[in-house]
Motif scaffolding. Sequence first.
Motif, mmCIF file in Angstrom:
data_model
loop_
_atom_site.group_PDB
_atom_site.id
_atom_site.type_symbol
_atom_site.label_atom_id
_atom_site.label_comp_id
_atom_site.label_asym_id
_atom_site.label_seq_id
_atom_site.Cartn_x
_atom_site.Cartn_y
_atom_site.Cartn_z
ATOM 1 N N ALA A 177 -21.889 33.986 12.401
ATOM 2 C CA ALA A 177 -21.724 35.379 12.826
ATOM 3 C C ALA A 177 -22.169 35.540 14.287
ATOM 4 C CB ALA A 177 -22.551 36.294 11.924
ATOM 5 N N ASP A 178 -21.300 36.065 15.131
ATOM 6 C CA ASP A 178 -21.601 36.235 16.563
ATOM 7 C C ASP A 178 -22.334 37.553 16.779
ATOM 8 O OD1 ASP A 178 -18.404 34.779 17.277
ATOM 9 O OD2 ASP A 178 -20.363 33.822 17.359
ATOM 10 N N LYS A 179 -23.649 37.517 16.579
ATOM 11 C CA LYS A 179 -24.421 38.749 16.738
ATOM 12 C C LYS A 179 -25.158 38.809 18.080
ATOM 13 C CE LYS A 179 -25.068 39.737 11.839
ATOM 14 N NZ LYS A 179 -26.035 40.048 10.765
ATOM 15 N N VAL A 180 -25.183 37.671 18.805
ATOM 16 C CA VAL A 180 -25.829 37.650 20.122
ATOM 17 C C VAL A 180 -24.927 36.900 21.097
ATOM 18 C CG1 VAL A 180 -28.177 37.733 19.199
ATOM 19 C CG2 VAL A 180 -27.091 35.516 19.531
ATOM 20 N N PRO A 181 -24.977 37.239 22.396
ATOM 21 C CA PRO A 181 -24.205 36.485 23.392
ATOM 22 C C PRO A 181 -24.612 35.014 23.359
ATOM 23 C CG PRO A 181 -25.039 38.521 24.322
ATOM 24 C CD PRO A 181 -25.706 38.368 22.989
ATOM 25 N N THR A 182 -23.631 34.127 23.284
ATOM 26 C CA THR A 182 -23.897 32.699 23.104
ATOM 27 C C THR A 182 -23.203 31.878 24.185
ATOM 28 O OG1 THR A 182 -24.024 33.029 20.707
ATOM 29 C CG2 THR A 182 -23.719 30.774 21.483
ATOM 30 N N LYS A 183 -23.933 30.895 24.703
ATOM 31 C CA LYS A 183 -23.382 29.946 25.655
ATOM 32 C C LYS A 183 -23.670 28.543 25.146
ATOM 33 C CE LYS A 183 -23.481 28.613 30.553
ATOM 34 N NZ LYS A 183 -24.085 28.891 31.870
ATOM 35 N N VAL A 184 -22.652 27.691 25.107
ATOM 36 C CA VAL A 184 -22.817 26.330 24.598
ATOM 37 C C VAL A 184 -22.514 25.337 25.710
ATOM 38 C CG1 VAL A 184 -22.065 24.621 22.907
ATOM 39 C CG2 VAL A 184 -22.176 27.039 22.259
ATOM 40 N N LYS A 185 -23.499 24.522 26.071
ATOM 41 C CA LYS A 185 -23.294 23.462 27.047
ATOM 42 C C LYS A 185 -22.947 22.167 26.324
ATOM 43 C CE LYS A 185 -26.191 25.148 30.839
ATOM 44 N NZ LYS A 185 -27.309 24.812 31.771
ATOM 45 N N LYS A 186 -22.069 21.384 26.907
ATOM 46 C CA LYS A 186 -21.690 20.100 26.310
ATOM 47 C C LYS A 186 -22.168 18.917 27.135
ATOM 48 C CE LYS A 186 -17.731 22.005 23.834
ATOM 49 N NZ LYS A 186 -16.286 21.868 23.501
ATOM 50 N N GLN A 187 -22.677 19.191 28.333
ATOM 51 C CA GLN A 187 -23.186 18.140 29.207
ATOM 52 C C GLN A 187 -24.638 17.818 28.842
ATOM 53 O OE1 GLN A 187 -21.306 16.647 31.685
ATOM 54 N NE2 GLN A 187 -22.994 15.197 31.962
ATOM 55 N N PHE A 188 -24.926 16.547 28.564
ATOM 56 C CA PHE A 188 -26.290 16.143 28.218
ATOM 57 C C PHE A 188 -27.163 16.123 29.471
ATOM 58 C CE2 PHE A 188 -23.947 14.528 24.652
ATOM 59 C CZ PHE A 188 -24.829 14.547 23.585
ATOM 60 N N LEU A 214 -32.846 32.376 24.976
ATOM 61 C CA LEU A 214 -33.493 31.313 24.204
ATOM 62 C C LEU A 214 -32.644 30.055 24.362
ATOM 63 C CD1 LEU A 214 -35.573 30.340 22.012
ATOM 64 C CD2 LEU A 214 -33.860 31.032 20.305
ATOM 65 N N ARG A 215 -33.255 28.964 24.792
ATOM 66 C CA ARG A 215 -32.538 27.708 24.966
ATOM 67 C C ARG A 215 -32.846 26.802 23.764
ATOM 68 N NH1 ARG A 215 -34.473 26.092 30.908
ATOM 69 N NH2 ARG A 215 -36.426 26.368 29.758
ATOM 70 N N GLN A 265 -43.430 34.744 25.341
ATOM 71 C CA GLN A 265 -43.282 35.891 26.246
ATOM 72 C C GLN A 265 -42.358 35.552 27.403
ATOM 73 O OE1 GLN A 265 -44.492 38.996 25.598
ATOM 74 N NE2 GLN A 265 -43.105 39.528 27.287
ATOM 75 N N ALA A 266 -42.443 34.317 27.918
ATOM 76 C CA ALA A 266 -41.566 33.894 29.022
ATOM 77 C C ALA A 266 -40.109 33.871 28.570
ATOM 78 C CB ALA A 266 -41.994 32.518 29.523
ATOM 79 N N ILE A 267 -39.873 33.504 27.327
ATOM 80 C CA ILE A 267 -38.505 33.512 26.797
ATOM 81 C C ILE A 267 -37.971 34.936 26.743
ATOM 82 C CG2 ILE A 267 -37.120 33.083 24.713
ATOM 83 C CD1 ILE A 267 -39.022 30.689 24.155
ATOM 84 N N ARG A 268 -38.800 35.853 26.277
ATOM 85 C CA ARG A 268 -38.385 37.263 26.232
ATOM 86 C C ARG A 268 -38.124 37.794 27.651
ATOM 87 N NH1 ARG A 268 -42.358 38.309 21.755
ATOM 88 N NH2 ARG A 268 -41.114 38.784 19.896
ATOM 89 N N ASP A 269 -38.995 37.455 28.583
ATOM 90 C CA ASP A 269 -38.817 37.937 29.952
ATOM 91 C C ASP A 269 -37.540 37.387 30.566
ATOM 92 O OD1 ASP A 269 -41.190 39.297 29.691
ATOM 93 O OD2 ASP A 269 -42.392 37.766 30.724
ATOM 94 N N ALA A 270 -37.210 36.116 30.260
ATOM 95 C CA ALA A 270 -35.998 35.510 30.817
ATOM 96 C C ALA A 270 -34.742 36.045 30.136
ATOM 97 C CB ALA A 270 -36.061 33.993 30.677
ATOM 98 N N GLY A 271 -34.887 36.536 28.889
ATOM 99 C CA GLY A 271 -33.745 37.109 28.174
ATOM 100 C C GLY A 271 -32.822 36.087 27.541
ATOM 101 N N ALA A 273 -32.598 34.180 17.820
ATOM 102 C CA ALA A 273 -32.321 34.883 19.077
ATOM 103 C C ALA A 273 -32.105 36.370 18.841
ATOM 104 C CB ALA A 273 -31.096 34.266 19.751
ATOM 105 N N GLU A 274 -31.437 36.681 17.722
ATOM 106 C CA GLU A 274 -31.215 38.093 17.383
ATOM 107 C C GLU A 274 -32.549 38.804 17.161
ATOM 108 O OE1 GLU A 274 -29.295 40.749 13.741
ATOM 109 O OE2 GLU A 274 -28.940 38.591 13.800
ATOM 110 N N ASP A 275 -33.480 38.139 16.450
ATOM 111 C CA ASP A 275 -34.783 38.749 16.192
ATOM 112 C C ASP A 275 -35.613 38.872 17.472
ATOM 113 O OD1 ASP A 275 -34.164 38.993 13.538
ATOM 114 O OD2 ASP A 275 -35.174 37.159 12.914
ATOM 115 N N LEU A 276 -35.425 37.929 18.403
ATOM 116 C CA LEU A 276 -36.119 38.001 19.691
ATOM 117 C C LEU A 276 -35.444 38.967 20.668
ATOM 118 C CD1 LEU A 276 -36.918 34.206 20.288
ATOM 119 C CD2 LEU A 276 -38.597 36.032 20.005
#
Length: 722
Positions: free
Chosen positions: A446-457, A480-481, A472-478, A512-515
């Motif tokens: 389910a696409d409930k949050v904006p998602t970006k997928v990288k394929k480069q290792f 989650l990696r 807190q830094a994750i929340r500030d950056a907006g 990510a949705e909960d954060l």
Amino acid sequence: MLKKILSMTSSTQMLVAMFVGFGVGLFFGESVSWMGTIGTSVILLMQMTVLPYIVVSLVGGIGKLQKSTAKLIFSRAGLIMLLLWLLAIVMIALMPLSFPVIESASFFSTSSIEPITPIDYFKLYIPSNPFESMADGYVPAMVVFSIAMGLALIGMQGENKQQILTFMHTSSEIFSRITQGLVKILPIGIFAMSASAAGTMGVDEFASMQVYLISYFVLCLLLTFWVLPWIVASLTPITFAQALRISKSSLVTAFATGNIFIVIPVIVEECKQVMREHDDLCEDGATLIEILVPIAFTFPNIGKLTVIMFVYFAGWFNGTPVDIASIPSLSISGLLALFGSVYVAIPFMLDLVKLPADLFQLFVMSGFITGKFNSIAAVMNLFALTLLTASLFQKSLKLRPPQLLKMGVGIGVSMFATLIICRVGMGMFIHSPEITSGVIANMQVADKVPTKVKKQFPVVGQTPTTPIRSIQAIRDAGTLRVGYIPSNVPFSYYNNAGHLVGFDTAMATKLAEDLRVKIEFIPFRKDQLAASLKAGFFDIAMSGLAMDIEQMDALSYANPVLELNLAIATKDHLVNEFKSNEKIQEMRNMTIAYVEHSDAIEDAKKFAPNIKFVKIAGYKDFFRQKTHKYDAVVISAQAGSAWTLFFPGYGIALLENQSRYPVAYAIAQNNQSLLNYINNWQRLRKVDGTQEGIYDYWMLGKGAQKVQPRWSIMRDVLHWVD
């Protein structure tokens, strides 16, 4: 109209009820599924007199025999009956070879890891407590007890014996009258079960039933018109043509009515007549025939034994064929269980080989079609048994080596040809179900949050590092990696649309949705996991990671998210070889791949020193191998089941010791704030059922395939309902 229906014979009523039920099911569809409960209730009522009837009929039937007659019957007729049973059991066990090969696979099932209760063969066959045997439904033990009582009565004299025999005879009549009364409502049960089955059963299931019906009909016809007459012609003065001629009227009657009992007098007279034609019947021989046929009728006949084939079909239909090692137990137990009703014997045999009890409904639904054919096999069995025993009594039965060799080769060749023709024919016209890979390859997160997928290792030492981020830094950056392993079915993989999906992908999206942040997926290689977390390439790794002792000094694991079952994935024909520790130890020239579980592999190398273990980069290297490098791979049962959906030629073998291991999410070693948050978040999502719902979807396949309403005339033709 009602009067006309009531005037029909019971077998005709059952056939009419079955076809009317089919019609009702096709018309109303799934709205008549509730009728299955009516059918089940009727069948349970039919079963209530069976076990008591076995006791009184066997005790009374054997007990009233004279000692000389009993000795004659149990020695000569008994030996011939055992040999005919053995022949039938072998042919029935071979018949599943005619079933077409259908590659199929399924999602992981929790039933596969449930502990299997071992069969207590002492209780199954030895009636140490006959009342317990009856209460627990141990039919073979009840038969042994009843035969023992009957044999004991033979040696008794006096009024007490007559009183017991009278009681047994009276009880038998009581149970027969109850059964006759219940038979009147049996068409209602047949109608209800047929309507429910036709209203809910899919097209693929109907197609699969054809496999059982065709192979069953062929087996009964082969026994009736070829094998049994040939045995009679090879061992007695009676010719093959005569064996068919004298049985013709009885076969027609039995097929039309489905009732063997009514042709017993005909069988007796025809057997005496054909023996007289060969001047091979004395007065004692005629008496023997008159006694033998009714007594043989009370024992399981070959026609009745053929229903064992349904259990083999049920295993094929369920995707879990009956193991070769289980065939002797199934055959012996099935034979003893068939001293009673097939409606007790079939559920008993299904339970014996651990097959779902609800498959019994398929047997009931087809029973009044197959019953016509097993009736003719039963009649020919009575003819063959009687003629062979009478010829042995008259000393005209000849065991001539050339005839025996010719008969053995002929039966073997005809059986082989039958198997080949059925296998090829059914393989051509009965098609496999749709490929299961389409189901798992089209599952969505389910696409409930904006998602970006990288394929480069990212590469350690080349890709720029970033500081390890607290919650807190994750929340500030907006953002989650999340680190993921590509092609790690069913935790993280690409579906047909090219989207990253899977159990941990869905869990990460929920996190990510909960954060209330965006999410970015970054691929990694497992051997560089700790270094990648330390370099800050991603905040958390969520991709079916088995907890590794060697990694614990370099990273932190959150609380285990799942416990998985260690298993072996291999080609379908090798699956049973890996289910036994003893067989694994005996293996030679076998190469087993593994991706993780290095500690368990070290133990396995000591346990099975003749097996070569090779580490591979990922499971796709095993399943997509073009050359035969690896015979099997160590994997979790959950992940292995998902891979077999893509590659249905493979199967899963759970290890005998039922090994389990935890999987968890990995976080940089010093990131205590994120670790605390993840542990608390997991605890919450386990309690509120979120994790269970995601597990059911990705691991068990619940809701993965949209189930269309069963086609029905009411919905799809008349459009009375949506």
